[in-house]
Design a protein around this motif. Structure first.
Motif, PDB file in Angstrom:
ATOM      1  N   VAL A  71       6.959   1.315  -2.058  1.00 16.69           N
ATOM      2  CA  VAL A  71       7.264   2.079  -0.845  1.00 16.69           C
ATOM      3  C   VAL A  71       6.532   1.380   0.290  1.00 16.69           C
ATOM      4  O   VAL A  71       5.297   1.339   0.314  1.00 16.69           O
ATOM      5  CB  VAL A  71       6.797   3.546  -0.982  1.00 16.69           C
ATOM      6  N   TRP A  72       7.289   0.802   1.203  1.00 19.28           N
ATOM      7  CA  TRP A  72       6.713  -0.020   2.275  1.00 19.28           C
ATOM      8  C   TRP A  72       6.666   0.731   3.598  1.00 19.28           C
ATOM      9  O   TRP A  72       7.531   1.563   3.897  1.00 19.28           O
ATOM     10  CB  TRP A  72       7.571  -1.256   2.496  1.00 19.28           C
ATOM     11  N   VAL A  73       5.659   0.341   4.378  1.00 19.00           N
ATOM     12  CA  VAL A  73       5.509   0.858   5.741  1.00 19.00           C
ATOM     13  C   VAL A  73       5.355  -0.358   6.662  1.00 19.00           C
ATOM     14  O   VAL A  73       4.666  -1.316   6.302  1.00 19.00           O
ATOM     15  CB  VAL A  73       4.233   1.733   5.823  1.00 19.00           C
ATOM     16  N   LEU A  74       5.995  -0.312   7.823  1.00 20.10           N
ATOM     17  CA  LEU A  74       5.783  -1.387   8.792  1.00 20.10           C
ATOM     18  C   LEU A  74       4.578  -1.025   9.656  1.00 20.10           C
ATOM     19  O   LEU A  74       4.559   0.039  10.288  1.00 20.10           O
ATOM     20  CB  LEU A  74       7.024  -1.559   9.679  1.00 20.10           C
ATOM     21  N   LEU A  90       1.798   5.954   6.209  1.00 16.65           N
ATOM     22  CA  LEU A  90       1.091   5.649   4.956  1.00 16.65           C
ATOM     23  C   LEU A  90       0.814   6.929   4.170  1.00 16.65           C
ATOM     24  O   LEU A  90       0.851   6.931   2.940  1.00 16.65           O
ATOM     25  CB  LEU A  90      -0.212   4.917   5.260  1.00 16.65           C
ATOM     26  N   GLY A  91       0.534   8.027   4.890  1.00 14.28           N
ATOM     27  CA  GLY A  91       0.330   9.330   4.223  1.00 14.28           C
ATOM     28  C   GLY A  91       1.587   9.712   3.450  1.00 14.28           C
ATOM     29  O   GLY A  91       1.534  10.100   2.277  1.00 14.28           O
ATOM     30  N   ALA A  92       2.748   9.572   4.114  1.00 14.80           N
ATOM     31  CA  ALA A  92       4.016   9.911   3.453  1.00 14.80           C
ATOM     32  C   ALA A  92       4.298   8.942   2.305  1.00 14.80           C
ATOM     33  O   ALA A  92       4.741   9.339   1.222  1.00 14.80           O
ATOM     34  CB  ALA A  92       5.157   9.862   4.472  1.00 14.80           C
ATOM     35  N   ALA A  97       5.363   7.304  -3.219  1.00  8.44           N
ATOM     36  CA  ALA A  97       5.065   6.310  -4.257  1.00  8.44           C
ATOM     37  C   ALA A  97       4.551   6.999  -5.518  1.00  8.44           C
ATOM     38  O   ALA A  97       4.894   6.599  -6.635  1.00  8.44           O
ATOM     39  CB  ALA A  97       4.045   5.303  -3.726  1.00  8.44           C
ATOM     40  N   ASP A  98       3.743   8.052  -5.350  1.00  9.96           N
ATOM     41  CA  ASP A  98       3.249   8.799  -6.523  1.00  9.96           C
ATOM     42  C   ASP A  98       4.429   9.381  -7.303  1.00  9.96           C
ATOM     43  O   ASP A  98       4.482   9.308  -8.521  1.00  9.96           O
ATOM     44  CB  ASP A  98       2.338   9.956  -6.083  1.00  9.96           C
ATOM     45  N   ASP A  99       5.386   9.967  -6.576  1.00  5.66           N
ATOM     46  CA  ASP A  99       6.544  10.582  -7.241  1.00  5.66           C
ATOM     47  C   ASP A  99       7.389   9.549  -7.982  1.00  5.66           C
ATOM     48  O   ASP A  99       8.045   9.860  -8.968  1.00  5.66           O
ATOM     49  CB  ASP A  99       7.440  11.302  -6.214  1.00  5.66           C
ATOM     50  N   ASN A 101       6.120   6.634  -9.094  1.00  5.32           N
ATOM     51  CA  ASN A 101       5.238   5.764  -9.883  1.00  5.32           C
ATOM     52  C   ASN A 101       5.352   4.307  -9.417  1.00  5.32           C
ATOM     53  O   ASN A 101       5.493   3.391 -10.207  1.00  5.32           O
ATOM     54  CB  ASN A 101       5.575   5.908 -11.373  1.00  5.32           C
ATOM     55  N   GLN A 102       5.318   4.148  -8.102  1.00 10.05           N
ATOM     56  CA  GLN A 102       5.377   2.804  -7.506  1.00 10.05           C
ATOM     57  C   GLN A 102       4.139   2.612  -6.626  1.00 10.05           C
ATOM     58  O   GLN A 102       3.313   3.512  -6.506  1.00 10.05           O
ATOM     59  CB  GLN A 102       6.646   2.672  -6.652  1.00 10.05           C
ATOM     60  N   GLU A 103       4.039   1.437  -6.003  1.00 11.55           N
ATOM     61  CA  GLU A 103       2.867   1.144  -5.176  1.00 11.55           C
ATOM     62  C   GLU A 103       3.230   1.152  -3.696  1.00 11.55           C
ATOM     63  O   GLU A 103       4.378   0.901  -3.325  1.00 11.55           O
ATOM     64  CB  GLU A 103       2.287  -0.220  -5.559  1.00 11.55           C
ATOM     65  N   VAL A 104       2.192   1.418  -2.865  1.00 14.38           N
ATOM     66  CA  VAL A 104       2.407   1.435  -1.415  1.00 14.38           C
ATOM     67  C   VAL A 104       2.180   0.027  -0.860  1.00 14.38           C
ATOM     68  O   VAL A 104       1.166  -0.610  -1.157  1.00 14.38           O
ATOM     69  CB  VAL A 104       1.430   2.426  -0.740  1.00 14.38           C
ATOM     70  N   GLY A 105       3.139  -0.446  -0.089  1.00 13.85           N
ATOM     71  CA  GLY A 105       3.008  -1.760   0.545  1.00 13.85           C
ATOM     72  C   GLY A 105       3.063  -1.618   2.055  1.00 13.85           C
ATOM     73  O   GLY A 105       3.629  -0.661   2.589  1.00 13.85           O
ATOM     74  N   VAL A 106       2.424  -2.570   2.755  1.00 13.60           N
ATOM     75  CA  VAL A 106       2.487  -2.567   4.218  1.00 13.60           C
ATOM     76  C   VAL A 106       2.906  -3.952   4.676  1.00 13.60           C
ATOM     77  O   VAL A 106       2.417  -4.957   4.165  1.00 13.60           O
ATOM     78  CB  VAL A 106       1.111  -2.219   4.841  1.00 13.60           C
TER      79      VAL A 106
END
Ligand SMILES: Cc1cc2nc3c(=O)[nH]c(=O)nc-3n(C[C@H](O)[C@H](O)[C@H](O)COP(=O)(O)OP(=O)(O)OC[C@H]3O[C@@H](n4cnc5c(N)ncnc54)[C@H](O)[C@@H]3O)c2cc1C
Length: 399
Positions: A71-74, A90-92, A97-99, A101-106
């Protein structure tokens, strides 16, 4: 035509007529007839019990997107700081990402921007895709979209969130077009459908009268822009942030050349970050009314904002419009003066912690969302407030 009726099977029951959202079926000689305005949506085919309506359009197959992950954020920067919408997104992103089971990317783009990495990690970024080059020093949608498209096609995120700021609103459609991805603009809520593992993107539609929930089933990444102030930043410290340095391919012939950059007059504070907002509408009566609001704002260290009417009349600049087509704000205190409280205005301020409304009409809808209502003429009420503030020595810290 891709939809037709087998007349010998049709019994003229008219079920198809009722099912058609486009009014594209007529009954002639007790048989259904598909009209030219048919869009091929297939609603009539499902409705027909006789199986008399046929199509040659094959059911659309959902491609395998299992290699799209993350899940990416610009990240957006402004005046040497991360724009608050980045931290809100990033909060969202952490929740989504938890739901999944993935990772947060920026995605962090710019010239010498690595100093933002630490803060991004403090707000939950696990993977930072860093693209640094001097041509990225200033936002330019053409170059930015080219570099970001390259990142997306290389690393394949599942979801990509962008702030609905002026830059984000320019960039996101260009990027979506380039990636042939679906885009939902101006979302106010994001959830994961836990069965289908897809992103449900909710946004106001038809002038704010309905909330539409949209899913991008047939393309990746699932792209959404989200208004500043809607999501909540959550500190979610990541100990081992991974930085992925991505080489920037400089576009050979950019279609646009920057001739001169004129800095916007520096504003005291961005509206979305103000703790107290004094907002005015048509009931201010224009400049004399707004002069009163300015005085009140100065006394209690507030920012001044307005309704769309106030902007259209030229009483406040457009970047200070609150509401559906303006900014979403969530201050500690919102003082609405001479504002009726139309649904489009409330869409931008009803999540304020406390709301005081001053309006001479006791039936004004703004009172439905107000914690305290003052029924009266704001030209009398505000001078009285100012006198009391002066008398009691109240300042912004104690307001
Ligand atoms: C697609 C769409 C998007 C929109 N987006 C936005 C948006 O982003 N933001 C937005 O604000 N609007 C937006 N609007 C417009 C919105 O529908 C309303 O028209 C607008 O918010 C009304 O502004 P107002 O409250 O200033 O004026 P009005 O509705 O005219 O209300 C003025 C109020 O002032 C009160 N009043 C008059 N004199 C006094 C006085 N002396 N003292 C105290 N009270 C007084 C009146 O009783 C009245 O309630 C949008 C509309 C559409 C169709």
């Amino acid at each position: 035509m891709s939809v037709w009726v087998e007349f010998e099977l049709c019994n003229g029951c008219k079920r198809c007529l009722k099912s058609c959202p486009y009014d594209a079926i007529a009954i002639r000689a007790e048989k259904a007839e598909i009209l030219e305005r048919c869009t091929g949506c297939g609603a009539c085919i499902e409705a027909c019990r006789q199986e008399a309506i046929k199509t040659d359009v094959k059911a659309r197959r959902i491609p395998d997107f299992s290699d799209y992950q993350g899940v990416w954020v610009l990240a957006e920067t402004f005046d040497g700081e991360l724009n608050s919408v980045t931290l809100e997104l990033l909060g969202a992103a952490q929740r989504l990402a938890d739901d999944l089971n993935q990772e947060v990317g920026v995605v962090l783009l710019g010239h010498e921007v690595a100093n933002y990495v630490e803060k991004l990690g403090q707000y939950g970024a696990k993977n930072i895709y860093l693209a640094e080059h001097e041509i990225l020093q200033r936002f330019q949608s053409e170059t930015y979209s080219e570099v970001i498209a390259d990142l997306v096609t290389t690393y394949k995120p599942d979801i990509f969130l962008i702030g609905a700021t002026s830059c984000g609103r320019e960039l996101a459609p260009r990027l979506a077009r380039r990636l042939k991805a679906g885009l939902t603009a101006d979302c106010t809520a994001l959830e994961i459908d836990l069965d289908e593992k897809i992103l449900l993107q909710t946004r106001p539609a038809f002038g704010g009268n309905i909330m539409a929930t949209i899913a991008s089933r047939y393309s990746r990444p699932q792209m959404a822009t989200v208004r500043p102030g809607v999501m909540t930043a959550v500190a979610g410290v990541v100990a081992d942030v991974k930085i992925i340095n991505h080489p920037v391919k400089v576009p050979e012939k950019p279609a646009t050349t920057l001739l001169e950059a004129v800095n916007e007059a520096k504003r005291k504070i961005r509206l979305g970050e103000a703790k107290i907002i004094v907002a005015g509408g048509r009931g201010t009566g224009g400049e004399p009314g707004f002069a009163l609001l300015d005085k009140l704002a100065e006394k209690i260290s507030a920012e001044v904002a307005g309704t769309r009417i106030a902007v259209e009349e030229g009483w406040v600049p457009v970047e200070r419009q609150v509401g559906q087509t303006g900014q979403t704000v969530r201050p500690e205190l919102y003082i609405a003066c001479g504002i009726s409280g139309a649904v489009q205005h409330r869409a931008g301020m009803s999540d304020s912690r406390y709301i005081i409304a001053i309006n001479k009409d006791p039936g004004a809808p703004i009172f439905d969302v107000a914690d305290w209502g003052i029924v009266g003429d704001m030209h009398q009420v505000i001078p009285e407030m100012l006198a009391q503030i002066d008398g009691e020595g109240i300042d912004g810290d104690h307001a």
